[in-house]
Design an enzyme around this catalytic site. Structure first.
Site, PDB file in Angstrom:
ATOM      1  N   ASP A 146     -37.007  65.669  47.892  1.00 28.81           N
ATOM      2  CA  ASP A 146     -36.905  65.547  49.345  1.00 28.81           C
ATOM      3  C   ASP A 146     -37.445  64.199  49.827  1.00 28.81           C
ATOM      4  O   ASP A 146     -38.625  63.898  49.623  1.00 28.81           O
ATOM      5  CB  ASP A 146     -37.738  66.704  49.939  1.00 28.81           C
ATOM      6  CG  ASP A 146     -37.610  66.830  51.432  1.00 28.81           C
ATOM      7  OD1 ASP A 146     -36.806  66.099  52.023  1.00 28.81           O
ATOM      8  OD2 ASP A 146     -38.330  67.676  51.998  1.00 28.81           O
ATOM      9  N   GLY A 183     -29.926  62.165  57.527  1.00 28.95           N
ATOM     10  CA  GLY A 183     -29.975  61.117  58.533  1.00 28.95           C
ATOM     11  C   GLY A 183     -29.695  59.738  57.982  1.00 28.95           C
ATOM     12  O   GLY A 183     -29.571  58.781  58.731  1.00 28.95           O
ATOM     13  N   ASP A 204     -34.010  70.308  59.627  1.00 29.56           N
ATOM     14  CA  ASP A 204     -34.609  71.617  59.328  1.00 29.56           C
ATOM     15  C   ASP A 204     -34.138  72.712  60.275  1.00 29.56           C
ATOM     16  O   ASP A 204     -34.118  72.535  61.497  1.00 29.56           O
ATOM     17  CB  ASP A 204     -36.136  71.518  59.425  1.00 29.56           C
ATOM     18  CG  ASP A 204     -36.712  70.730  58.264  1.00 29.56           C
ATOM     19  OD1 ASP A 204     -35.936  70.119  57.511  1.00 29.56           O
ATOM     20  OD2 ASP A 204     -37.950  70.730  58.121  1.00 29.56           O
TER      21      ASP A 204
HETATM   22  C1  GLA Z   1     -38.690  68.725  55.000  1.00 29.13           C
HETATM   23  C2  GLA Z   1     -37.641  69.672  54.450  1.00 29.13           C
HETATM   24  C3  GLA Z   1     -38.131  71.108  54.556  1.00 29.13           C
HETATM   25  C4  GLA Z   1     -39.436  71.256  53.802  1.00 29.13           C
HETATM   26  C5  GLA Z   1     -40.451  70.243  54.322  1.00 29.13           C
HETATM   27  C6  GLA Z   1     -41.702  70.240  53.472  1.00 29.13           C
HETATM   28  O1  GLA Z   1     -38.878  68.894  56.363  1.00 29.13           O
HETATM   29  O2  GLA Z   1     -36.423  69.523  55.143  1.00 29.13           O
HETATM   30  O3  GLA Z   1     -37.146  72.003  54.034  1.00 29.13           O
HETATM   31  O4  GLA Z   1     -39.195  71.037  52.434  1.00 29.13           O
HETATM   32  O5  GLA Z   1     -39.922  68.924  54.316  1.00 29.13           O
HETATM   33  O6  GLA Z   1     -42.628  69.266  53.864  1.00 29.13           O
END
Ligand code: GLA
Length: 380
Positions: A146, A183, A204
Protein backbone atom coordinates in the site's frame (compact mmCIF):
# COMPACT_ATOMS: atom_id res chain seq x y z
CA UNK A 1 12.75 0.73 -18.63
CA UNK A 2 11.49 -2.82 -18.98
CA UNK A 3 8.47 -1.99 -16.82
CA UNK A 4 7.76 1.03 -18.94
CA UNK A 5 7.88 -1.05 -22.11
CA UNK A 6 5.48 -3.61 -20.64
CA UNK A 7 3.12 -0.83 -19.59
CA UNK A 8 3.17 0.66 -23.09
CA UNK A 9 2.52 -2.75 -24.64
CA UNK A 10 -0.37 -3.22 -22.20
CA UNK A 11 -1.88 0.08 -23.21
CA UNK A 12 -1.51 -0.81 -26.90
CA UNK A 13 -3.25 -4.10 -26.18
CA UNK A 14 -6.26 -2.22 -24.85
CA UNK A 15 -5.15 -2.54 -21.27
CA UNK A 16 -5.65 -6.29 -21.21
CA UNK A 17 -2.38 -7.31 -19.77
CA UNK A 18 -2.02 -10.58 -17.95
CA UNK A 19 1.51 -11.70 -18.61
CA UNK A 20 3.17 -10.78 -15.35
CA UNK A 21 1.08 -12.00 -12.46
CA UNK A 22 0.66 -15.56 -11.34
CA UNK A 23 -2.81 -16.49 -12.53
CA UNK A 24 -2.98 -19.65 -10.47
CA UNK A 25 -2.89 -17.63 -7.26
CA UNK A 26 -6.26 -15.95 -7.68
CA UNK A 27 -8.18 -17.75 -10.43
CA UNK A 28 -11.33 -16.30 -8.87
CA UNK A 29 -11.49 -13.13 -6.75
CA UNK A 30 -9.84 -13.74 -3.34
CA UNK A 31 -12.26 -14.23 -0.44
CA UNK A 32 -11.30 -13.65 3.16
CA UNK A 33 -11.23 -11.18 6.02
CA UNK A 34 -9.08 -8.12 6.79
CA UNK A 35 -8.57 -6.34 10.10
CA UNK A 36 -8.71 -2.71 8.95
CA UNK A 37 -12.39 -1.82 8.54
CA UNK A 38 -13.40 -2.96 12.00
CA UNK A 39 -10.27 -3.01 14.17
CA UNK A 40 -7.85 -0.57 12.45
CA UNK A 41 -4.85 -0.07 14.80
CA UNK A 42 -6.53 -2.08 17.60
CA UNK A 43 -5.71 -5.37 15.88
CA UNK A 44 -3.37 -7.79 17.66
CA UNK A 45 -2.39 -11.45 17.62
CA UNK A 46 -5.34 -12.44 19.81
CA UNK A 47 -7.76 -10.71 17.44
CA UNK A 48 -6.34 -12.64 14.52
CA UNK A 49 -6.63 -16.01 16.29
CA UNK A 50 -10.22 -15.23 17.31
CA UNK A 51 -11.16 -14.22 13.77
CA UNK A 52 -9.59 -17.39 12.37
CA UNK A 53 -11.55 -19.47 14.91
CA UNK A 54 -14.78 -17.69 13.99
CA UNK A 55 -14.10 -18.02 10.28
CA UNK A 56 -14.18 -21.77 10.72
CA UNK A 57 -16.89 -22.17 13.39
CA UNK A 58 -19.32 -19.78 11.66
CA UNK A 59 -19.19 -21.65 8.35
CA UNK A 60 -17.53 -18.73 6.53
CA UNK A 61 -14.56 -20.92 5.64
CA UNK A 62 -16.85 -23.55 4.12
CA UNK A 63 -18.49 -20.78 2.08
CA UNK A 64 -15.08 -19.96 0.56
CA UNK A 65 -13.50 -17.27 2.76
CA UNK A 66 -9.90 -18.50 3.03
CA UNK A 67 -7.66 -15.52 3.85
CA UNK A 68 -7.17 -13.89 7.24
CA UNK A 69 -5.34 -10.65 6.50
CA UNK A 70 -3.49 -8.47 8.99
CA UNK A 71 -3.60 -4.87 7.79
CA UNK A 72 -1.44 -1.94 8.87
CA UNK A 73 -0.01 -1.42 12.41
CA UNK A 74 1.63 -4.82 13.03
CA UNK A 75 5.10 -3.49 12.11
CA UNK A 76 7.77 -3.04 14.74
CA UNK A 77 11.43 -2.09 14.41
CA UNK A 78 14.19 -3.39 12.17
CA UNK A 79 17.14 -5.08 13.80
CA UNK A 80 20.77 -4.15 13.12
CA UNK A 81 20.76 -6.37 10.03
CA UNK A 82 17.65 -4.66 8.69
CA UNK A 83 15.17 -7.46 9.34
CA UNK A 84 11.66 -6.31 10.27
CA UNK A 85 10.08 -7.57 13.50
CA UNK A 86 6.46 -7.33 14.58
CA UNK A 87 5.65 -4.87 17.35
CA UNK A 88 4.43 -5.81 20.85
CA UNK A 89 0.90 -6.56 19.53
CA UNK A 90 2.23 -9.52 17.53
CA UNK A 91 4.87 -11.23 19.59
CA UNK A 92 5.11 -14.47 17.64
CA UNK A 93 4.32 -14.04 13.98
CA UNK A 94 5.50 -17.50 12.96
CA UNK A 95 3.36 -19.05 15.71
CA UNK A 96 0.38 -17.02 14.53
CA UNK A 97 0.84 -18.10 10.93
CA UNK A 98 1.12 -21.73 12.01
CA UNK A 99 -2.09 -21.37 14.03
CA UNK A 100 -4.02 -19.88 11.11
CA UNK A 101 -2.64 -22.55 8.80
CA UNK A 102 -3.69 -25.25 11.26
CA UNK A 103 -7.26 -24.05 10.74
CA UNK A 104 -6.94 -24.61 6.99
CA UNK A 105 -6.77 -20.86 6.36
CA UNK A 106 -4.15 -18.58 4.81
CA UNK A 107 -2.54 -15.56 6.43
CA UNK A 108 -2.06 -12.17 4.76
CA UNK A 109 0.14 -9.28 5.81
CA UNK A 110 0.58 -5.61 4.90
CA UNK A 111 3.43 -3.31 3.92
CA UNK A 112 4.27 -0.32 1.75
CA UNK A 113 6.74 0.48 -1.05
CA UNK A 114 7.50 3.69 0.88
CA UNK A 115 9.61 4.22 4.00
CA UNK A 116 6.40 4.53 6.04
CA UNK A 117 3.00 2.86 5.75
CA UNK A 118 -0.27 4.77 5.57
CA UNK A 119 -0.57 4.70 9.36
CA UNK A 120 3.08 5.76 9.79
CA UNK A 121 4.64 2.37 10.56
CA UNK A 122 7.77 0.87 9.02
CA UNK A 123 7.52 0.35 5.22
CA UNK A 124 9.63 -1.82 2.93
CA UNK A 125 11.59 0.83 1.00
CA UNK A 126 15.15 -0.40 0.57
CA UNK A 127 14.32 -3.73 2.26
CA UNK A 128 12.10 -5.34 -0.37
CA UNK A 129 13.97 -8.63 -0.78
CA UNK A 130 14.62 -8.93 2.93
CA UNK A 131 10.94 -8.34 3.77
CA UNK A 132 9.67 -10.71 1.09
CA UNK A 133 12.00 -13.40 2.46
CA UNK A 134 10.85 -12.70 6.02
CA UNK A 135 7.21 -13.06 4.97
CA UNK A 136 8.03 -16.29 3.15
CA UNK A 137 9.93 -17.62 6.20
CA UNK A 138 6.92 -16.88 8.40
CA UNK A 139 4.69 -18.68 5.85
CA UNK A 140 2.69 -15.66 4.69
CA UNK A 141 0.30 -16.24 1.77
CA UNK A 142 -0.88 -12.75 0.77
CA UNK A 143 0.67 -9.28 0.75
CA UNK A 144 -1.26 -6.00 0.57
CA UNK A 145 1.31 -3.48 -0.61
CA UNK A 146 0.00 0.00 0.00
CA UNK A 147 1.50 3.30 -1.15
CA UNK A 148 -0.30 6.20 0.45
CA UNK A 149 2.05 9.10 0.30
CA UNK A 150 3.26 8.48 -3.22
CA UNK A 151 4.67 11.48 -5.01
CA UNK A 152 6.12 9.35 -7.77
CA UNK A 153 5.20 9.24 -11.43
CA UNK A 154 3.21 6.24 -12.68
CA UNK A 155 6.52 4.83 -14.00
CA UNK A 156 8.12 5.10 -10.57
CA UNK A 157 5.12 3.45 -9.00
CA UNK A 158 5.28 0.62 -11.49
CA UNK A 159 8.98 0.17 -10.78
CA UNK A 160 8.32 0.00 -7.03
CA UNK A 161 5.60 -2.63 -7.37
CA UNK A 162 7.69 -4.60 -9.85
CA UNK A 163 10.54 -4.66 -7.34
CA UNK A 164 8.34 -6.33 -4.72
CA UNK A 165 6.79 -8.63 -7.32
CA UNK A 166 10.29 -9.84 -8.19
CA UNK A 167 11.26 -10.12 -4.53
CA UNK A 168 8.19 -12.25 -3.80
CA UNK A 169 8.91 -14.44 -6.82
CA UNK A 170 12.49 -14.93 -5.69
CA UNK A 171 11.33 -16.45 -2.41
CA UNK A 172 9.67 -19.28 -4.33
CA UNK A 173 6.61 -19.08 -2.06
CA UNK A 174 3.26 -18.38 -3.77
CA UNK A 175 2.07 -15.09 -2.26
CA UNK A 176 -1.01 -13.27 -3.56
CA UNK A 177 0.06 -9.73 -4.48
CA UNK A 178 -2.54 -7.07 -3.65
CA UNK A 179 -1.70 -3.56 -4.84
CA UNK A 180 -3.12 -0.65 -2.97
CA UNK A 181 -2.65 2.86 -4.23
CA UNK A 182 -5.09 5.35 -5.51
CA UNK A 183 -4.99 8.69 -7.19
CA UNK A 184 -1.77 8.27 -9.14
CA UNK A 185 -2.28 6.96 -12.64
CA UNK A 186 -4.88 4.44 -13.69
CA UNK A 187 -3.62 1.44 -11.76
CA UNK A 188 -6.09 -0.86 -13.55
CA UNK A 189 -4.17 -0.21 -16.80
CA UNK A 190 -0.87 -1.52 -15.41
CA UNK A 191 -1.64 -3.44 -12.21
CA UNK A 192 -1.46 -6.77 -14.04
CA UNK A 193 1.83 -5.97 -15.73
CA UNK A 194 3.57 -5.38 -12.40
CA UNK A 195 2.38 -8.66 -10.98
CA UNK A 196 -0.80 -7.58 -9.19
CA UNK A 197 -3.40 -10.26 -8.56
CA UNK A 198 -5.68 -7.42 -7.46
CA UNK A 199 -5.38 -3.66 -7.24
CA UNK A 200 -7.41 -1.03 -5.45
CA UNK A 201 -9.36 1.19 -7.82
CA UNK A 202 -10.69 3.65 -5.25
CA UNK A 203 -10.06 5.49 -2.00
CA UNK A 204 -11.15 3.98 1.31
CA UNK A 205 -14.69 2.71 1.74
CA UNK A 206 -16.75 3.92 4.69
CA UNK A 207 -19.63 2.11 6.34
CA UNK A 208 -22.42 4.17 4.80
CA UNK A 209 -24.59 3.98 1.70
CA UNK A 210 -23.14 7.10 0.01
CA UNK A 211 -19.55 5.93 0.24
CA UNK A 212 -20.36 2.35 -0.75
CA UNK A 213 -22.48 3.32 -3.78
CA UNK A 214 -20.09 6.04 -4.93
CA UNK A 215 -17.38 3.39 -5.08
CA UNK A 216 -19.48 0.47 -6.33
CA UNK A 217 -21.44 2.18 -9.08
CA UNK A 218 -18.26 4.07 -10.05
CA UNK A 219 -16.56 0.87 -11.25
CA UNK A 220 -18.23 0.94 -14.64
CA UNK A 221 -15.60 1.04 -17.39
CA UNK A 222 -12.95 -0.99 -15.56
CA UNK A 223 -14.39 -4.34 -16.60
CA UNK A 224 -11.98 -5.05 -19.42
CA UNK A 225 -9.02 -5.05 -17.02
CA UNK A 226 -10.36 -7.82 -14.75
CA UNK A 227 -10.17 -11.56 -15.28
CA UNK A 228 -8.82 -14.77 -13.74
CA UNK A 229 -5.67 -13.94 -11.78
CA UNK A 230 -6.04 -10.15 -11.97
CA UNK A 231 -8.94 -8.29 -10.36
CA UNK A 232 -10.11 -4.74 -9.80
CA UNK A 233 -10.51 -4.15 -6.06
CA UNK A 234 -13.13 -1.58 -5.02
CA UNK A 235 -12.08 -2.06 -1.36
CA UNK A 236 -13.16 -4.38 1.41
CA UNK A 237 -16.64 -5.16 2.65
CA UNK A 238 -18.45 -3.22 5.37
CA UNK A 239 -21.25 -5.80 5.69
CA UNK A 240 -22.03 -6.32 9.38
CA UNK A 241 -20.31 -3.20 10.69
CA UNK A 242 -23.64 -1.54 11.43
CA UNK A 243 -23.69 1.64 9.33
CA UNK A 244 -26.14 0.43 6.68
CA UNK A 245 -29.55 -1.22 6.77
CA UNK A 246 -30.27 -4.68 5.40
CA UNK A 247 -31.30 -3.48 1.94
CA UNK A 248 -28.17 -1.34 1.70
CA UNK A 249 -25.90 -4.21 2.69
CA UNK A 250 -27.68 -6.40 0.13
CA UNK A 251 -26.86 -3.73 -2.46
CA UNK A 252 -23.23 -3.77 -1.28
CA UNK A 253 -22.73 -7.53 -1.61
CA UNK A 254 -24.79 -7.79 -4.82
CA UNK A 255 -22.76 -5.07 -6.48
CA UNK A 256 -19.40 -6.46 -5.34
CA UNK A 257 -20.40 -9.90 -6.64
CA UNK A 258 -21.51 -8.54 -10.01
CA UNK A 259 -18.18 -6.68 -10.14
CA UNK A 260 -16.25 -9.92 -9.51
CA UNK A 261 -14.60 -7.97 -6.69
CA UNK A 262 -12.44 -9.59 -4.02
CA UNK A 263 -14.76 -10.37 -1.09
CA UNK A 264 -12.74 -9.44 1.95
CA UNK A 265 -15.06 -9.19 4.94
CA UNK A 266 -14.32 -6.27 7.26
CA UNK A 267 -16.59 -6.99 10.22
CA UNK A 268 -15.94 -8.73 13.54
CA UNK A 269 -16.54 -12.38 12.72
CA UNK A 270 -16.93 -13.25 16.40
CA UNK A 271 -19.97 -10.98 16.75
CA UNK A 272 -22.08 -11.63 13.65
CA UNK A 273 -25.86 -11.37 13.70
CA UNK A 274 -27.73 -14.20 11.95
CA UNK A 275 -28.56 -11.72 9.16
CA UNK A 276 -24.90 -10.84 8.58
CA UNK A 277 -23.78 -14.45 8.56
CA UNK A 278 -26.63 -15.56 6.33
CA UNK A 279 -25.82 -12.78 3.93
CA UNK A 280 -22.06 -13.33 3.80
CA UNK A 281 -22.56 -17.06 3.22
CA UNK A 282 -25.36 -16.93 0.63
CA UNK A 283 -24.05 -19.53 -1.85
CA UNK A 284 -26.20 -18.24 -4.75
CA UNK A 285 -24.69 -14.78 -4.41
CA UNK A 286 -21.11 -15.94 -3.77
CA UNK A 287 -21.32 -18.11 -6.90
CA UNK A 288 -21.78 -14.96 -8.98
CA UNK A 289 -18.59 -13.45 -7.62
CA UNK A 290 -16.68 -16.71 -7.92
CA UNK A 291 -17.84 -17.69 -11.40
CA UNK A 292 -14.82 -19.23 -13.20
CA UNK A 293 -15.43 -17.18 -16.35
CA UNK A 294 -14.27 -14.21 -14.29
CA UNK A 295 -16.19 -11.49 -16.14
CA UNK A 296 -16.68 -8.23 -14.30
CA UNK A 297 -20.28 -7.00 -14.69
CA UNK A 298 -21.36 -3.63 -16.01
CA UNK A 299 -24.43 -1.40 -16.25
CA UNK A 300 -26.86 -1.76 -19.14
CA UNK A 301 -29.39 0.87 -18.02
CA UNK A 302 -28.75 3.98 -15.94
CA UNK A 303 -31.80 6.19 -15.60
CA UNK A 304 -31.67 8.63 -12.72
CA UNK A 305 -31.54 6.56 -9.53
CA UNK A 306 -32.37 3.30 -11.33
CA UNK A 307 -29.55 1.09 -12.53
CA UNK A 308 -29.66 -2.31 -14.19
CA UNK A 309 -26.35 -4.21 -14.15
CA UNK A 310 -25.53 -7.56 -15.71
CA UNK A 311 -22.80 -10.19 -15.41
CA UNK A 312 -22.36 -13.01 -17.94
CA UNK A 313 -21.77 -16.39 -16.31
CA UNK A 314 -19.81 -19.39 -17.53
CA UNK A 315 -22.92 -21.56 -17.96
CA UNK A 316 -24.48 -19.02 -20.34
CA UNK A 317 -26.84 -17.60 -17.75
CA UNK A 318 -26.94 -13.88 -17.02
CA UNK A 319 -27.04 -12.32 -13.57
CA UNK A 320 -29.01 -9.11 -13.38
CA UNK A 321 -29.12 -6.60 -10.53
CA UNK A 322 -32.02 -4.15 -10.44
CA UNK A 323 -30.67 -1.38 -8.18
CA UNK A 324 -32.91 1.33 -6.80
CA UNK A 325 -30.78 4.20 -5.50
CA UNK A 326 -33.81 6.33 -4.60
CA UNK A 327 -35.37 6.69 -1.16
CA UNK A 328 -38.70 5.15 -2.27
CA UNK A 329 -39.60 1.65 -3.32
CA UNK A 330 -40.21 1.43 -7.07
CA UNK A 331 -41.03 -1.06 -9.78
CA UNK A 332 -38.13 -1.78 -12.12
CA UNK A 333 -37.88 -3.77 -15.35
CA UNK A 334 -35.01 -5.55 -17.06
CA UNK A 335 -35.76 -5.96 -20.75
CA UNK A 336 -34.20 -9.12 -22.14
CA UNK A 337 -33.04 -7.15 -25.20
CA UNK A 338 -30.84 -5.05 -22.87
CA UNK A 339 -29.03 -8.10 -21.55
CA UNK A 340 -28.60 -10.00 -24.79
CA UNK A 341 -31.42 -12.50 -24.25
CA UNK A 342 -34.52 -13.10 -26.32
CA UNK A 343 -37.62 -15.22 -25.88
CA UNK A 344 -38.26 -17.02 -22.65
CA UNK A 345 -36.02 -17.34 -19.63
CA UNK A 346 -36.18 -18.98 -16.23
CA UNK A 347 -35.53 -16.60 -13.35
CA UNK A 348 -34.08 -17.32 -9.91
CA UNK A 349 -34.11 -14.72 -7.15
CA UNK A 350 -30.71 -15.04 -5.45
CA UNK A 351 -31.54 -13.31 -2.17
CA UNK A 352 -34.86 -15.13 -1.76
CA UNK A 353 -33.08 -18.30 -2.97
CA UNK A 354 -36.20 -19.07 -4.95
CA UNK A 355 -37.04 -19.96 -8.56
CA UNK A 356 -39.62 -17.47 -9.76
CA UNK A 357 -40.71 -19.31 -12.91
CA UNK A 358 -40.33 -18.30 -16.55
CA UNK A 359 -40.68 -14.87 -18.09
CA UNK A 360 -41.08 -13.54 -21.66
CA UNK A 361 -38.98 -10.66 -22.99
CA UNK A 362 -38.62 -8.89 -19.64
CA UNK A 363 -38.55 -9.28 -15.87
CA UNK A 364 -40.05 -6.73 -13.47
CA UNK A 365 -39.99 -6.48 -9.69
CA UNK A 366 -40.57 -4.07 -6.84
CA UNK A 367 -37.20 -2.93 -5.54
CA UNK A 368 -36.93 -1.44 -2.03
CA UNK A 369 -35.43 1.99 -1.41
CA UNK A 370 -31.59 1.74 -1.58
CA UNK A 371 -32.14 -1.95 -2.32
CA UNK A 372 -31.70 -4.50 -5.02
CA UNK A 373 -33.41 -7.44 -6.65
CA UNK A 374 -30.76 -9.86 -7.80
CA UNK A 375 -31.74 -12.56 -10.29
CA UNK A 376 -30.11 -15.15 -12.51
CA UNK A 377 -31.70 -15.69 -15.91
CA UNK A 378 -31.30 -18.61 -18.25
CA UNK A 379 -32.94 -18.92 -21.64
CA UNK A 380 -35.05 -22.04 -22.12
C1 GLA B 1 -4.98 2.93 3.45
C2 GLA B 1 -5.71 1.76 2.82
C3 GLA B 1 -6.60 1.09 3.85
C4 GLA B 1 -5.76 0.63 5.02
C5 GLA B 1 -4.98 1.81 5.60
C6 GLA B 1 -4.00 1.35 6.65
O1 GLA B 1 -5.85 3.95 3.82
O2 GLA B 1 -6.47 2.19 1.72
O3 GLA B 1 -7.29 -0.01 3.26
O4 GLA B 1 -4.88 -0.37 4.58
O5 GLA B 1 -4.24 2.49 4.59
O6 GLA B 1 -3.20 2.39 7.14
Amino acid sequence: MKTRLIAVLCLLAGGFCVQAQDKTLAPTPPMGWNSWNHFAEKVNGRTIRAQADAMVSSGMKDAGYLYINIDDTWEGKRDEKGFIHPNEKFRDMKGLVDYVHSKGLNLGIYSSPAAKTCAGYEGSLGHEEQDAQTYADWGIDYLKYDWCQSTGTPEQMQAAYTKMRDALKKTGRPIVFSLCQYGWGNVWEWGGSVGGNLWRTTGDIEDNYDSMTRIGFGQSGHEKYAGPGHWNDPDMLEVGNGGMNEDEYRTHLSLWSILAAPLIAGNDLTQMTPFTLDMLTNRDVLAIDQDPLGKQGYPVVQEGPFEVWMKPMQDGSIVVGLFNRSKEQDRMTAKFSHIGLSGRASVRDLWLRKDLGTFDESFSAYVPAHGVVLVRLKTI
